[in-house]
Design a protein around this motif. Structure first.
Motif, short mmCIF file in Angstrom:
data_model
loop_
_atom_site.label_atom_id
_atom_site.label_comp_id
_atom_site.label_asym_id
_atom_site.label_seq_id
_atom_site.Cartn_x
_atom_site.Cartn_y
_atom_site.Cartn_z
N ILE A 1 -37.94 -13.30 10.25
CA ILE A 1 -37.12 -12.72 11.31
C ILE A 1 -37.86 -11.58 12.00
O ILE A 1 -37.88 -11.49 13.24
CB ILE A 1 -35.76 -12.24 10.75
N LEU B 1 -26.55 -15.02 14.22
CA LEU B 1 -26.07 -13.75 13.68
C LEU B 1 -24.68 -13.89 13.07
O LEU B 1 -24.42 -13.34 12.00
CB LEU B 1 -26.07 -12.67 14.77
N PHE C 1 -34.88 -22.41 7.13
CA PHE C 1 -36.21 -21.92 6.76
C PHE C 1 -36.83 -22.85 5.73
O PHE C 1 -36.15 -23.32 4.82
CB PHE C 1 -36.15 -20.51 6.18
N GLY D 1 -40.25 -12.74 14.44
CA GLY D 1 -39.67 -13.49 15.54
C GLY D 1 -39.63 -14.98 15.30
O GLY D 1 -39.38 -15.75 16.23
N GLU D 2 -39.84 -15.40 14.08
CA GLU D 2 -39.84 -16.83 13.73
C GLU D 2 -38.44 -17.22 13.25
O GLU D 2 -38.19 -17.37 12.06
CB GLU D 2 -40.88 -17.09 12.64
N ILE D 3 -37.54 -17.40 14.20
CA ILE D 3 -36.14 -17.62 13.89
C ILE D 3 -35.75 -19.05 14.23
O ILE D 3 -35.79 -19.45 15.39
CB ILE D 3 -35.26 -16.62 14.68
N LEU E 1 -30.22 -20.51 12.55
CA LEU E 1 -29.84 -19.14 12.18
C LEU E 1 -29.16 -18.45 13.35
O LEU E 1 -29.75 -18.25 14.40
CB LEU E 1 -31.06 -18.34 11.74
N ILE F 1 -37.41 -14.75 4.39
CA ILE F 1 -36.54 -14.89 5.56
C ILE F 1 -36.58 -13.61 6.38
O ILE F 1 -36.71 -13.64 7.61
CB ILE F 1 -35.09 -15.25 5.16
N ILE F 2 -36.50 -12.47 5.70
CA ILE F 2 -36.58 -11.18 6.40
C ILE F 2 -37.92 -11.08 7.13
O ILE F 2 -37.97 -10.70 8.31
CB ILE F 2 -36.40 -10.01 5.41
N TYR G 1 -30.07 -21.75 6.53
CA TYR G 1 -30.50 -21.08 7.76
C TYR G 1 -31.72 -21.72 8.42
O TYR G 1 -32.24 -21.22 9.39
CB TYR G 1 -30.77 -19.59 7.48
#
Length: 86
Positions: A52, A63, A83, A55-57, A61, A48-49, A81
Motif C-alpha cells: 500500500i 477502504l 494480494f 502504491g501497489e493496490i 482492496l 500488505i502495508i 484483498y
C-alpha cells in the motif's frame, strides 16, 4: 470503552481507554475517529502495508473493506484483498 491494540507490533496488547484515545488524538492534532480507524489497520499483514505504501493496490482492496472487519489471519487478508503472498 477501551481500544485494545494487539498485534506483532504491540505484543503486550496495550489498552487505550476512551480518554487516552482522545488525549492521543489531541496530541497528534487529528480527529479521534480518524485515529481510531487508523489503529484498526495495525492488524494488516506487513507485506500488505508495504505494498500500500508503495502504491501497489489491487482493485479488490477498497477502504470501506478495511473498516472494522479485518481478518486476523494474514493469508486470509491476502486472498480477500487481492494480494499475492510475498
Amino acid at each position: 470503552a477501551a481500544l485494545i491494540v494487539n498485534s506483532p507490533n504491540n505484543p503486550s496488547g496495550a489498552v487505550l481507554t476512551e480518554k487516552s484515545l482522545t488525549e492521543l488524538a489531541e496530541q497528534l492534532d487529528v480527529e479521534r475517529t480518524f485515529l481510531y480507524h487508523s489503529l484498526e489497520l495495525v492488524n494488516l499483514a506487513p507485506d500488505i502495508i508495504s505494498a500500500i505504501l508503495k502504491g501497489e493496490i489491487p482493485a479488490e482492496l477498497k477502504l470501506k473493506n478495511l473498516r472494522g472487519n479485518i481478518p486476523t489471519n494474514w493469508e486470509e487478508q491476502r486472498m480477500l484483498y487481492g494480494f499475492k503472498k510475498a
